[in-house]
Design a protein around this motif. Structure first.
Motif, PDB file in Angstrom:
ATOM      1  N   GLY A   6       0.827  -1.209   0.000  1.00  0.00           N
ATOM      2  CA  GLY A   6       0.000   0.000   0.000  1.00  0.00           C
ATOM      3  C   GLY A   6       0.857   1.252   0.000  1.00  0.00           C
ATOM      4  N   CYS A   7       1.924   1.226   0.791  1.00  0.00           N
ATOM      5  CA  CYS A   7       2.872   2.349   0.818  1.00  0.00           C
ATOM      6  C   CYS A   7       3.477   2.547  -0.569  1.00  0.00           C
ATOM      7  N   ALA A   8       3.901   1.447  -1.170  1.00  0.00           N
ATOM      8  CA  ALA A   8       4.531   1.498  -2.489  1.00  0.00           C
ATOM      9  C   ALA A   8       3.572   2.064  -3.532  1.00  0.00           C
ATOM     10  N   ASN A   9       2.316   1.674  -3.470  1.00  0.00           N
ATOM     11  CA  ASN A   9       1.329   2.192  -4.426  1.00  0.00           C
ATOM     12  C   ASN A   9       1.114   3.685  -4.257  1.00  0.00           C
ATOM     13  N   THR A  10       1.107   4.149  -3.020  1.00  0.00           N
ATOM     14  CA  THR A  10       0.945   5.574  -2.755  1.00  0.00           C
ATOM     15  C   THR A  10       2.114   6.358  -3.344  1.00  0.00           C
ATOM     16  N   VAL A  11       3.328   5.860  -3.127  1.00  0.00           N
ATOM     17  CA  VAL A  11       4.515   6.512  -3.692  1.00  0.00           C
ATOM     18  C   VAL A  11       4.446   6.481  -5.216  1.00  0.00           C
ATOM     19  N   ARG A  12       4.115   5.343  -5.771  1.00  0.00           N
ATOM     20  CA  ARG A  12       4.042   5.190  -7.232  1.00  0.00           C
ATOM     21  C   ARG A  12       3.066   6.200  -7.835  1.00  0.00           C
ATOM     22  N   GLN A  13       1.887   6.335  -7.249  1.00  0.00           N
ATOM     23  CA  GLN A  13       0.875   7.234  -7.787  1.00  0.00           C
ATOM     24  C   GLN A  13       1.355   8.682  -7.808  1.00  0.00           C
ATOM     25  N   GLN A  14       2.086   9.084  -6.788  1.00  0.00           N
ATOM     26  CA  GLN A  14       2.588  10.460  -6.735  1.00  0.00           C
ATOM     27  C   GLN A  14       3.731  10.684  -7.723  1.00  0.00           C
ATOM     28  N   VAL A  15       4.673   9.755  -7.755  1.00  0.00           N
ATOM     29  CA  VAL A  15       5.865   9.938  -8.589  1.00  0.00           C
ATOM     30  C   VAL A  15       5.529   9.834 -10.070  1.00  0.00           C
ATOM     31  N   GLU A  16       4.551   9.015 -10.433  1.00  0.00           N
ATOM     32  CA  GLU A  16       4.145   8.886 -11.836  1.00  0.00           C
ATOM     33  C   GLU A  16       3.674  10.217 -12.426  1.00  0.00           C
ATOM     34  N   GLN A  17       3.245  11.128 -11.574  1.00  0.00           N
ATOM     35  CA  GLN A  17       2.733  12.415 -12.034  1.00  0.00           C
ATOM     36  C   GLN A  17       3.829  13.437 -12.318  1.00  0.00           C
ATOM     37  N   VAL A  18       5.066  13.139 -11.934  1.00  0.00           N
ATOM     38  CA  VAL A  18       6.169  14.075 -12.142  1.00  0.00           C
ATOM     39  C   VAL A  18       6.507  14.118 -13.639  1.00  0.00           C
ATOM     40  N   PRO A  19       6.564  15.310 -14.220  1.00  0.00           N
ATOM     41  CA  PRO A  19       6.923  15.423 -15.635  1.00  0.00           C
ATOM     42  C   PRO A  19       8.297  14.811 -15.907  1.00  0.00           C
ATOM     43  N   GLY A  20       8.389  14.051 -16.970  1.00  0.00           N
ATOM     44  CA  GLY A  20       9.654  13.447 -17.354  1.00  0.00           C
ATOM     45  C   GLY A  20       9.840  12.021 -16.876  1.00  0.00           C
ATOM     46  N   VAL A  21       8.984  11.558 -15.958  1.00  0.00           N
ATOM     47  CA  VAL A  21       9.071  10.175 -15.491  1.00  0.00           C
ATOM     48  C   VAL A  21       8.500   9.261 -16.568  1.00  0.00           C
ATOM     49  N   ARG A  22       9.272   8.261 -16.978  1.00  0.00           N
ATOM     50  CA  ARG A  22       8.842   7.334 -18.020  1.00  0.00           C
ATOM     51  C   ARG A  22       8.546   5.944 -17.473  1.00  0.00           C
ATOM     52  N   GLY A  23       9.029   5.657 -16.289  1.00  0.00           N
ATOM     53  CA  GLY A  23       8.787   4.377 -15.644  1.00  0.00           C
ATOM     54  C   GLY A  23       9.395   4.384 -14.269  1.00  0.00           C
ATOM     55  N   LEU A  24       8.923   3.498 -13.407  1.00  0.00           N
ATOM     56  CA  LEU A  24       9.497   3.430 -12.070  1.00  0.00           C
ATOM     57  C   LEU A  24       9.248   2.069 -11.454  1.00  0.00           C
ATOM     58  N   THR A  25      10.116   1.750 -10.513  1.00  0.00           N
ATOM     59  CA  THR A  25      10.001   0.517  -9.744  1.00  0.00           C
ATOM     60  C   THR A  25      10.070   0.891  -8.280  1.00  0.00           C
ATOM     61  N   VAL A  26       9.114   0.403  -7.507  1.00  0.00           N
ATOM     62  CA  VAL A  26       9.081   0.656  -6.072  1.00  0.00           C
ATOM     63  C   VAL A  26       9.187  -0.686  -5.361  1.00  0.00           C
ATOM     64  N   ASN A  27      10.136  -0.812  -4.438  1.00  0.00           N
ATOM     65  CA  ASN A  27      10.319  -2.058  -3.702  1.00  0.00           C
ATOM     66  C   ASN A  27      10.157  -1.763  -2.209  1.00  0.00           C
ATOM     67  N   PRO A  28       9.005  -2.091  -1.640  1.00  0.00           N
ATOM     68  CA  PRO A  28       8.794  -1.794  -0.221  1.00  0.00           C
ATOM     69  C   PRO A  28       9.681  -2.630   0.693  1.00  0.00           C
ATOM     70  N   SER A  29      10.122  -3.791   0.251  1.00  0.00           N
ATOM     71  CA  SER A  29      10.978  -4.648   1.080  1.00  0.00           C
ATOM     72  C   SER A  29      12.324  -3.999   1.364  1.00  0.00           C
ATOM     73  N   THR A  30      12.849  -3.314   0.362  1.00  0.00           N
ATOM     74  CA  THR A  30      14.154  -2.667   0.516  1.00  0.00           C
ATOM     75  C   THR A  30      14.033  -1.168   0.701  1.00  0.00           C
ATOM     76  N   GLY A  31      12.825  -0.632   0.533  1.00  0.00           N
ATOM     77  CA  GLY A  31      12.608   0.807   0.660  1.00  0.00           C
ATOM     78  C   GLY A  31      13.230   1.598  -0.471  1.00  0.00           C
TER      79      GLY A  31
END
Length: 69
Positions: free
Chosen positions: A15-40
């Motif tokens: 859930g934390c990872a999804n929240t971060v993903r949703q916010q960061v995806e909105q940043v101009p210039g972001v083309r993809g991202l990987t969020v790993n909650p296990s490693t932070g």
């Protein structure tokens, strides 16, 4: 394309990872991202002119703190 890594404090579950993903995806210039909650970790693939301060601000808006690694 450039890849930038971040360490995110306090992100421990999917859930934390999804929240971060949703916010960061909105940043101009972001083309993809990987969020790993296990490693932070957050890995952002973006355009050469990606504003890393905007990525850090987006993580902050999600309720977490991050540093570029």
């Amino acid at each position: 394309m450039t890849t930038t890594n971040f360490q995110v404090t306090g992100m421990h579950c999917g859930g934390c990872a999804n929240t971060v993903r949703q916010q960061v995806e909105q940043v101009p210039g972001v083309r993809g991202l990987t969020v790993n909650p296990s490693t932070g970790t957050l890995t952002v693939d973006g355009e050469e002119n990606l504003d890393t301060a905007a990525v850090l601000a987006a993580v902050g808006q999600a309720g977490y703190e991050a540093v570029r690694t």
